[in-house]
Motif scaffolding. Structure first.
Motif, mmCIF file in Angstrom:
data_model
loop_
_atom_site.group_PDB
_atom_site.id
_atom_site.type_symbol
_atom_site.label_atom_id
_atom_site.label_comp_id
_atom_site.label_asym_id
_atom_site.label_seq_id
_atom_site.Cartn_x
_atom_site.Cartn_y
_atom_site.Cartn_z
ATOM 1 N N ALA A 54 -11.826 10.238 53.949
ATOM 2 C CA ALA A 54 -13.260 9.784 53.844
ATOM 3 C C ALA A 54 -14.117 10.718 52.995
ATOM 4 O O ALA A 54 -15.013 10.410 52.183
ATOM 5 N N VAL A 55 -13.933 12.090 53.119
ATOM 6 C CA VAL A 55 -14.703 12.959 52.413
ATOM 7 C C VAL A 55 -14.277 12.658 50.945
ATOM 8 O O VAL A 55 -15.267 12.799 50.129
ATOM 9 N N LEU A 56 -13.213 12.367 50.258
ATOM 10 C CA LEU A 56 -12.841 12.167 48.984
ATOM 11 C C LEU A 56 -13.741 11.114 48.469
ATOM 12 O O LEU A 56 -14.327 11.128 47.420
ATOM 13 N N LYS A 57 -13.846 9.833 49.291
ATOM 14 C CA LYS A 57 -14.853 8.885 48.650
ATOM 15 C C LYS A 57 -16.112 9.334 48.671
ATOM 16 O O LYS A 57 -17.061 9.015 47.617
ATOM 17 N N LEU A 58 -16.604 10.110 49.534
ATOM 18 C CA LEU A 58 -18.157 10.663 49.614
ATOM 19 C C LEU A 58 -18.234 11.484 48.520
ATOM 20 O O LEU A 58 -19.222 11.348 47.576
ATOM 21 N N THR A 59 -17.318 12.175 48.028
ATOM 22 C CA THR A 59 -17.251 13.098 46.894
ATOM 23 C C THR A 59 -17.549 12.269 45.855
ATOM 24 O O THR A 59 -18.387 12.623 44.718
ATOM 25 N N GLU A 60 -16.472 11.470 45.299
ATOM 26 C CA GLU A 60 -16.583 10.409 44.237
ATOM 27 C C GLU A 60 -17.889 9.791 44.088
ATOM 28 O O GLU A 60 -18.568 9.738 42.761
ATOM 29 N N VAL A 61 -18.803 9.313 45.122
ATOM 30 C CA VAL A 61 -20.201 8.805 44.822
ATOM 31 C C VAL A 61 -21.225 9.739 44.933
ATOM 32 O O VAL A 61 -22.385 9.468 44.428
ATOM 33 N N GLY A 62 -21.071 10.809 45.670
ATOM 34 C CA GLY A 62 -22.304 11.640 45.834
ATOM 35 C C GLY A 62 -22.333 13.158 45.233
ATOM 36 O O GLY A 62 -23.313 13.545 45.265
#
Length: 503
Positions: free
Chosen positions: A370-378
């Protein structure tokens, strides 16, 4: 003999070729860009230059390209290119050029006895002018802060020159009175201390003459470090820096490093400065981050080890200790096993032998993804909330000011896509099977309450390496802050280890 290129930074920016003054671009930003490249004397990422000078909604990269094309007409010749740029970085090649500010700073490192009155008076005349006059407001707050710092450093140099003039043994009495007055106006405390000591029995010149203010340690380090580039077999450029003198100590890269911005850091700056006092300290930015290439195909553990091999080979290092921090510990272990004849010892801090893909529970793996996805967008946004996830786990006991700095620093070190790729690559690390093959003296340090990498992982790393010395530190931080007692304890433990093992 007339120099091919002369650049004056005192007063308004001026450029002369073969004694003839050259017209500069009408664009204030283009002139400021040239001044920045010349004064800093090191490579800068294109993205960083765009942020400094062109906070535009349309196409800042096009504005940068336009400015570089104008500046090339000013400083480049068919025989010699001065503006050097690749797909990711821009820098100014100053070799053989006369740059008044740089040459003055270099001259001031000479012994005082070598200076004539006339030479010091020429320096004083230069320093009496405003450095880079007229370039205020050419960039964002970062540029304005840099310009202010450069002027403060020039002011410190001016005070030092005034001191040397005021106390010069060959200075005529009437002139000495003038220079002592100017020195007293610029630095009354030092001048008063000098007068007081003059009234006492003389000891040595160094004791008699107080020094004026000096540039900050961070700015001295930036000027002193030497940045270079090497290539790995796939053509990726790796940026490295050396500073200090003495036996070499090579630090394996870890995430969230930047050869330039590290010196601002409440995390790295003081630590690196301490190492460089007694060693030739070598660091590099791993692929995908810092000043190294960001647009890379391979971002894997084997590629990280290859980066380390390339730097050691490029610098011709024969035998040296390795410093590893966080995932840099696993990289250091693998390099030591592959090249036992070159590594004299390992210093491993906050490390682990296997990443989260191998050891984390299903629940923890789901959180990491989930943190990976947050990283990509934020990651690349101005809102630090996404990056704050990392800041709080890296340094839970840091001050609000240090956390804010770290939030901004993360964005400057890597792109959102690479930040996510790094996290995935670190999860795949596994050198557990290599630990028993380490044959060099090793010390492992780990915070007892590390919020990022649990103490058990540090203990497992140490227990797997034959004869490794394990030092638990009283801290909750994954990366130690130089303000906490554990930092000093760690330095003492490492110093004792290196003395006892002779590395």
């Amino acid at each position: 003999m007339e120099q091919d290129l002369e650049i004056s930074l005192f007063g308004e920016l001026q450029v002369s070729r073969r004694g003839e003054r050259t017209s500069l671009p009408a664009s204030k930003k283009a002139r400021a860009l040239l001044a920045f490249l010349v004064t800093t004397g090191r490579p800068h990422r294109r993205e960083r230059l765009c942020e400094l000078f062109w906070d535009l909604p349309d196409d800042p990269k096009a504005a940068l390209r336009w400015s570089l094309s104008k500046l090339r007409k000013v400083v480049d010749t068919p025989e010699r290119l001065r503006i050097i740029a690749d797909r990711e970085r821009v820098w100014f090649d100053a070799e053989g050029a006369v740059i008044d500010l740089r040459d003055l700073y270099t001259a001031l490192r000479r012994p005082e006895a070598e200076f004539s009155v006339a030479e010091l008076e020429r320096m004083a005349a230069d320093l009496d002018m405003t450095l880079l006059d007229g370039l205020d407001g050419a960039g964002d707050e970062g540029f304005e802060g840099w310009l202010t710092s450069e002027r403060e450093d020039a002011r410190a140099a001016q005070v030092e020159v005034l001191r040397r003039l005021a106390t010069h043994e060959s200075m005529p009495a009437l002139k000495a009175k003038k220079w002592r007055r100017l020195w007293r106006e610029a630095d009354p405390d030092a001048a008063e201390e000098y007068d007081r000591k003059q009234a006492q029995p003389r000891k040595t010149a160094s004791e008699d003459t107080p020094r004026g203010p000096k540039p900050s340690p961070k700015r001295r380090a930036l000027r002193a470090q030497r940045i270079g580039f090497c290539e790995v077999p796939d053509g990726t450029k790796i940026a490295y820096a050396t500073i200090g003198s003495g036996p070499p100590l090579l630090k394996a890269a870890n995430w969230l490093n930047h050869l330039e911005f590290d010196w601002d850091s409440p995390i790295w700056g003081k630590t690196f400065g301490t190492i460089a006092r007694t060693r030739t300290f070598i660091r590099y930015d791993e692929r995908g981050s810092g000043l190294s290439d960001w647009d890379v195909k391979e971002l894997t553990f084997d590629a990280f080890v290859e980066d380390l091999e390339a730097v050691a080979d490029c610098l011709g290092l024969e035998r040296f200790p390795l410093l590893g921090i966080s995932q840099g510990c696993a990289v250091s272990v693998e390099y030591a096993v592959r090249h036992p004849e070159r590594v004299s010892g390992l210093i491993l801090v906050s490390g682990y032998a296997a990443g989260w893909r191998h050891l984390a529970s299903e629940e923890e793996q789901a959180r990491r993804e989930a943190v990976l996805k947050l990283t990509e967008v934020g990651w690349g946004t101005d809102n630090p909330a996404y990056r704050h996830i990392f800041s709080q786990t890296f340094m839970p006991d840091a001050s609000a000011e240090d956390l804010a700095w770290f939030d901004d620093f993360q964005r400057k070190t890597a792109s959102p896509a690479n930040a996510a790729r790094f996290q995935e690559a670190f999860g795949q690390i596994d050198v557990r099977h290599r630990l028993k093959e380490v044959k060099v003296p090793t010390i492992v340090l780990h915070s007892r309450y590390d919020q990022r990498i649990p103490l058990e992982m540090g203990r497992a790393l140490a227990s797997g390496i034959p004869g490794a010395h394990f030092v638990p530190l009283e801290s909750r931080n994954h990366i130690l802050l130089d303000s906490e007692p554990a930092w000093q304890e760690g330095l003492k433990a490492v110093a004792q280890f290196m003395e006892e093992t002779g590395i």
